[in-house]
Design an enzyme around this catalytic site. Sequence first.
Site, PDB file in Angstrom:
ATOM      1  N   LYS A 190      -9.899  32.314   7.497  1.00 50.41           N
ATOM      2  CA  LYS A 190      -8.622  31.368   7.420  1.00 50.41           C
ATOM      3  C   LYS A 190      -8.004  31.480   8.803  1.00 50.41           C
ATOM      4  O   LYS A 190      -7.203  30.829   9.481  1.00 50.41           O
ATOM      5  CB  LYS A 190      -7.730  32.249   6.546  1.00 50.41           C
ATOM      6  CG  LYS A 190      -7.500  32.078   5.212  1.00 50.41           C
ATOM      7  CD  LYS A 190      -6.359  32.355   4.468  1.00 50.41           C
ATOM      8  CE  LYS A 190      -6.702  31.441   3.430  1.00 50.41           C
ATOM      9  NZ  LYS A 190      -4.677  31.959   2.388  1.00 50.41           N
ATOM     10  N   ASP A 336      -3.870  31.009  -5.754  1.00 49.63           N
ATOM     11  CA  ASP A 336      -2.808  29.866  -5.758  1.00 49.63           C
ATOM     12  C   ASP A 336      -2.710  28.490  -5.935  1.00 49.63           C
ATOM     13  O   ASP A 336      -2.411  28.164  -7.470  1.00 49.63           O
ATOM     14  CB  ASP A 336      -2.083  30.278  -4.373  1.00 49.63           C
ATOM     15  CG  ASP A 336      -2.683  31.578  -3.684  1.00 49.63           C
ATOM     16  OD1 ASP A 336      -2.269  32.130  -2.645  1.00 49.63           O
ATOM     17  OD2 ASP A 336      -1.773  32.433  -4.861  1.00 49.63           O
ATOM     18  N   ASP A 343       5.238  33.205   3.021  1.00 54.55           N
ATOM     19  CA  ASP A 343       4.019  34.250   2.375  1.00 54.55           C
ATOM     20  C   ASP A 343       4.424  35.244   3.637  1.00 54.55           C
ATOM     21  O   ASP A 343       4.533  34.758   4.656  1.00 54.55           O
ATOM     22  CB  ASP A 343       2.564  33.948   2.863  1.00 54.55           C
ATOM     23  CG  ASP A 343       1.103  34.474   1.833  1.00 54.55           C
ATOM     24  OD1 ASP A 343       1.584  36.064   2.193  1.00 54.55           O
ATOM     25  OD2 ASP A 343       0.588  34.141   1.594  1.00 54.55           O
ATOM     26  N   CYS A 366       5.239  35.375  -1.891  1.00 54.97           N
ATOM     27  CA  CYS A 366       3.872  36.424  -2.007  1.00 54.97           C
ATOM     28  C   CYS A 366       4.440  37.720  -1.305  1.00 54.97           C
ATOM     29  O   CYS A 366       4.604  38.120  -0.290  1.00 54.97           O
ATOM     30  CB  CYS A 366       2.917  35.557  -0.788  1.00 54.97           C
ATOM     31  SG  CYS A 366       1.332  36.789  -1.434  1.00 54.97           S
TER      32      CYS A 366
END
Length: 819
Positions: A190, A336, A343, A366
Amino acid sequence: MRKKKKALIALSLACTMVFGNLSMIPAKAAPATDEVGTNYYVDSENGDDAADGLTPDTAWETLDNVNEKEFEPGDKILLKEGTQYHGTLNPSGSGTEEAPISIDIYNGDVIGEEAGERAAVHSDGEYDCTVLLENVSHWNISNLEVTNKADDNSVRRAGVNVEVTKPGLYSGFHLDNLYVHDVSGTLDGKDRRNGGIYFTVDADKAEIEGKETRFDSVLIENCYVRDVSRTGISMGWTIKDGDSYGYGGILPEDFINNYYHTNVVIRNNYVQRAGGDAIVPMYCKEPLIEYNVGDSCSQNTADNPNAMYNAGIWPWRCEDAVFQYNEVFGTKLNGDGQAFDCDFSRGTTYQYNYSHNNEGGFMLVCKDESLESIIRYNISQNDKRTLFMLSNPNEAVFYNNTFYIDGANIDSGHGGKASMYNNIFYNVGENKSVSWGGNTAYDTNLYYGFDNLPNDANKVEGDPKFVNPGQGGTATLGDMAIDTLDGYKLQADSPAIDAGKTIEDNGGRDYFGNPIADQKTDIGAAEYTVAEPSGVSTAVLEYAIELAGKADTEGVVDSVVKKFDEVLENAEAILARVNGGDASVTQEMIDQAWKDLINIMQYLSFKQGDKTDLQKVIDMASSLDLTKYLEEGQKEFTDALTAAREVSADGDAMQEEVDTAWKNLLKAMSELRIKPDKNALEELVNKAEGMSLEGVDAQVAAEFKTAVMSATAVLNDEQATQQEVDTAKANLQASIDKVSVSVDNSQSEENKEKEGTTGNTSTDNGTTSSSGSNAPAQKAKTVKSVKTGDETNMMFAFMGMLFAAGLLEMSRRKRKNMN
């Protein structure tokens, strides 16, 4: 909850819809500035790397020369439209705010999107990044096609990567109209360079400790990103990520100032079939993410929903992020799988967004470091699994949202904390018994189609009487569907009208742009408005007028202010006619009115120049008495003074015009010359005219007469300069001295002749006659007037006159040429 100061840029709804003519304004354009920089041309079909690259006819062939050169501010790297390149594009050098470096396309003299098809750069999996900028500032990249396709997903790869590896503030990036696709990054990375468009800080952690290392002023817009792995657009991951934990989501101010990116805007991008997330800003302070589409993302989990955790558009470790007017649909199921996610960020606001058919649901909040999240005036249609996945212990607030539910649960049961106000839960699915969450407070919501309801003391039950629900459209490339939701407006007999809870700082408008001003809030995303005549809509016009009412016109050039007032008056008149029931007002008239208003507001940055210095120079110039100055230079001075006074009176004069006016006037003043003092020259001429040339050497006499004539000419010349006066005086004085010496010499010779005749002899004691008697020395002869008509010297005098006249004319020509 802390007070947040957010620039929501509500103007952007109207501005995004306006791509129209900005030439409606009669005012002059901003003063042109000299362009800097050099154009470098690349043509893979007709170029030659041995050429200089400075013209289309001498273009380079490959990207090799581009990658080896360090570019300067204002330089442009221009790729021939439609051409193809294989390798990497990795230029260096930094531009400036005023003169960024650009990468674009060309066709002949045409540069930019109008030149034709994008030029394409393909790395073919051989390079980590197809386009790479490292440790640079002020770059614009436009109109490129970028790919990085490989046979495997074993290493991180990116299409476009802007990367920082050294401390510093890196500013001024504009990515526009890029087509980034088929990038074969890894399936799950990511953070760093792994997908379509990335901005990352991947420096040595120790080297940047305590030092500002971040981006500023980043605009990513109008880009199409598809089929990339993992993330479509990722803005701002930093190597300091691991140091952000342990503060409960409230990071130290020094950390934010050193490592959080500022002035980030991600706008009007279409991300399709990303392997993971669509758009993720990271470590950004007050980013604005608007008018983007996330289409069918998380493709890497299509065959294995448990493989990873992805959502559509969401922040990571951001402060006061605003997500508005975005559309996310078709996100594949995964850990998710929602459209949106708050988040590990503080102060996130989602407003005016459209979510539909996302397999994981509508919203994720989150865990424990998501703080002060606000979700308002959004519409969710047919989102799946569960609307909310809440694992946050800190309260998130949902109000005035509309949820059209067909088969989804409400809460995932993760125990997160939330408050729900003024929302409409409209259930048309077979599942009538749902989970509402054990840690969520409900107040003043409307419920339809359920067998069980949460504890809501002020609930409203029943059909909300939507106009035509469930009919929202789906975006395609270049055509968002956020404007296809009129079916969720309320009918006149809806029980949701004026039934809502009043909420402070609610954004001031509903999903459709209708103002919330009567203190009687409706429930749901739509504020009911009275039906308008002829089916026209004035929502955008009303909001444009509201924005115009807040606009600051102080110091703006007069013509823009005048046009602004005219356009605003017209817009208000159009709205008044509609409200008064004038059926002759068409939608076209309404739309033109708000477009004109938004267009003219874009010119409010045209400020008048500061005229303080100009007025000082004008005052000084006006005080001068020109009779005391030579005529030469006076015309230039009066012209400059007239021009300066015109600029001073011009309400449209901008700073460059003002500065040019006073500088020209000051220069003209500096070139004026005061008339010289001729008193000493006049006395000397009078003295010379009283002198006798009797017994003077003929050549000395001629030169003396020439000097007298020249001095007299200068004395009579009203435009003579001080230098000319001083020169004439010096020349005349020298001639007078020569005459005196010549007279003395003549008399000495005469005395010697007389002494030889009388036999006189000289002794040390004086002059003694031959008889021995003493006698006084002979006196000098009396000086008589100069006889200008002496025949002996007539020729010399005439030549002297010609010489004097010639000297004056040469001097005057020399002064003229110098000016």
